[in-house]
Design an enzyme around this catalytic site. Structure first.
Site, PDB file in Angstrom:
ATOM      1  N   GLU A   1      45.376  84.215   8.255  1.00  0.00           N
ATOM      2  CA  GLU A   1      46.612  84.766   8.649  1.00  0.00           C
ATOM      3  C   GLU A   1      47.382  85.503   7.388  1.00  0.00           C
ATOM      4  OE1 GLU A   1      50.296  82.713   8.997  1.00  0.00           O
ATOM      5  OE2 GLU A   1      49.127  80.700   9.120  1.00  0.00           O
TER       6      GLU A   1
ATOM      7  N   LYS B   1      57.240  90.337  10.755  1.00  0.00           N
ATOM      8  CA  LYS B   1      56.443  88.966  10.978  1.00  0.00           C
ATOM      9  C   LYS B   1      56.311  89.318  12.673  1.00  0.00           C
ATOM     10  CE  LYS B   1      56.646  83.973  10.520  1.00  0.00           C
ATOM     11  NZ  LYS B   1      57.708  82.856  10.158  1.00  0.00           N
TER      12      LYS B   1
ATOM     13  N   VAL C   1      50.229  83.004  13.566  1.00  0.00           N
ATOM     14  CA  VAL C   1      49.129  82.288  14.122  1.00  0.00           C
ATOM     15  C   VAL C   1      48.622  82.889  15.590  1.00  0.00           C
ATOM     16  CG1 VAL C   1      48.264  79.898  15.245  1.00  0.00           C
ATOM     17  CG2 VAL C   1      49.147  80.030  12.760  1.00  0.00           C
TER      18      VAL C   1
ATOM     19  N   ALA D   1      54.827  80.102  20.515  1.00  0.00           N
ATOM     20  CA  ALA D   1      53.994  80.942  21.190  1.00  0.00           C
ATOM     21  C   ALA D   1      52.501  80.339  20.784  1.00  0.00           C
ATOM     22  CB  ALA D   1      54.033  82.322  20.908  1.00  0.00           C
ATOM     23  N   ASP D   2      52.204  79.745  19.649  1.00  0.00           N
ATOM     24  CA  ASP D   2      50.853  79.450  19.185  1.00  0.00           C
ATOM     25  C   ASP D   2      50.363  78.540  20.407  1.00  0.00           C
ATOM     26  OD1 ASP D   2      51.571  80.556  16.935  1.00  0.00           O
ATOM     27  OD2 ASP D   2      51.724  78.720  15.706  1.00  0.00           O
TER      28      ASP D   2
ATOM     29  N   ASP E   1      62.666  75.188  23.359  1.00  0.00           N
ATOM     30  CA  ASP E   1      62.061  75.962  22.215  1.00  0.00           C
ATOM     31  C   ASP E   1      60.495  75.569  21.922  1.00  0.00           C
ATOM     32  OD1 ASP E   1      61.333  77.445  20.224  1.00  0.00           O
ATOM     33  OD2 ASP E   1      63.355  76.882  18.704  1.00  0.00           O
TER      34      ASP E   1
ATOM     35  N   LYS F   1      53.364  71.790  11.835  1.00  0.00           N
ATOM     36  CA  LYS F   1      54.463  71.552  11.015  1.00  0.00           C
ATOM     37  C   LYS F   1      55.291  70.354  11.266  1.00  0.00           C
ATOM     38  CE  LYS F   1      54.624  76.457  10.178  1.00  0.00           C
ATOM     39  NZ  LYS F   1      53.666  76.978  10.826  1.00  0.00           N
TER      40      LYS F   1
END
Length: 311
Positions: free
Chosen positions: A31, A92, A112, A147-148, A144, A165
């Protein structure tokens, strides 16, 4: 800037990547957000070059992915890497942003979700990154979620990462991956990695010991058919290179309190918390992140070689 009426060449592999694809050679996607948004200059370019070299030493071709002038570049040359590392105002881009970026001739680094999609679309099966996005804390209130997770539930790609993370809700993320039928395998570990930390303390059901075993799971995915979901190879940062767990927990707690006080929400929460961790640990969290990315690039290269050889 390109007008929306003009035709767009959506994917442009570099000559090296195009040749590797044609010959069935091992390739690893990388990425570009870590280059444009994750590191200061000039270290970002140094790290980008280093990660590509790690992939090469493992025997694979690196394919750093970014969108430049509306075109998805699958593999970047030196000039293009410098653009991603140094160009101001670079967007981004997640998957949802790709059509707009293509139509409007915009340049941006891929997250990602976007990198996974573009790599798979180009015919690349293995992708190395640092940590995935996931379910955010306070999900019940904010809804929340990265989208990964959705992209990995419908994209046949193998992602080598150091977990998700640690600012996220790790148990909820693992549950979400299970619900979306995304296979998770620990690379020489029985516990899900904690991104900056060697472990999150959460167990995972499958453990593999070799790149060949990862490639074997990939072949079994194809043989079985079914939903085009991903394989996550969870590769922990080495114990000796992880962030001190006590320091991590202390600074993260302070970061979450600060975010609540300052009413930081939505897309702003992740960069806020990650930036707070970098400052609060005097850069130690960044070094742990880079240690993880290096290890993931190495393992991804080895898996790509095994996959291409059918071993």
């Amino acid at each position: 800037m390109r007008t929306i009426e003009q035709p767009v060449s959506m994917l442009r592999p570099s000559p090296e990547v195009a040749e590797a694809l044609e010959n069935g050679a091992p390739i690893v996607a990388l990425e570009s957000t870590i280059i444009s948004h994750g590191l200061p200059q000039p270290r970002n370019l140094e790290v980008a070059v280093e990660l590509e070299e790690i992939v090469r030493k493992a025997g694979a071709v690196p394919a750093t992915i970014a969108v430049l002038d509306g075109v998805a570049r699958i593999g970047l040359n030196k000039h293009e890497l410098k653009r991603v590392a140094g160009e101001s105002g670079l967007r981004k881009l997640g998957f949802r942003d790709l059509p707009a970026a293509a139509a409007l001739g915009v340049s941006g680094a891929t997250t990602v979700s976007a990198t996974s999609f573009l790599a798979a679309r180009a015919g690349i099966r293995i992708f190395a990154t640092g940590g995935l996005g996931g379910v955010h804390r306070e999900w019940a209130d904010t809804q929340d979620e990265s989208a990964d997770l959705d992209m990995l539930s419908r994209t046949r790609i193998t992602v080598v990462c150091a977990g998700v993370k640690s600012i996220l809700d790790v148990p909820a993320t693992l549950q979400r991956l299970e619900t979306r039928s995304v296979t998770v395998a620990g690379y020489r570990t029985d516990e899900f990695p904690g991104f900056y930390l060697h472990t999150s303390g959460e167990p995972i059901d499958w453990r593999i010991e070799t790149p060949a075993e990862a490639a074997g799971i990939m072949r079994a995915q194809d043989a079985l058919g079914g939903p085009e979901s991903a394989l996550i190879v969870a590769n922990p940062v080495p114990l000796e290179e992880q962030l001190d767990p006590a320091l991590h927990d202390r600074v993260l707690a302070a970061a979450l309190d600060a975010a609540e006080r300052e009413k930081i929400t939505g897309q702003a929460i992740t960069p806020f918390l990650l930036g707070y961790l970098v400052r609060g640990t005097d850069g130690a969290s960044l070094e742990a992140n880079l240690a993880a990315v290096r290890g993931n690039a190495r393992v991804a290269g080895q898996i790509a070689v095994s996959w291409s050889q059918g071993n």
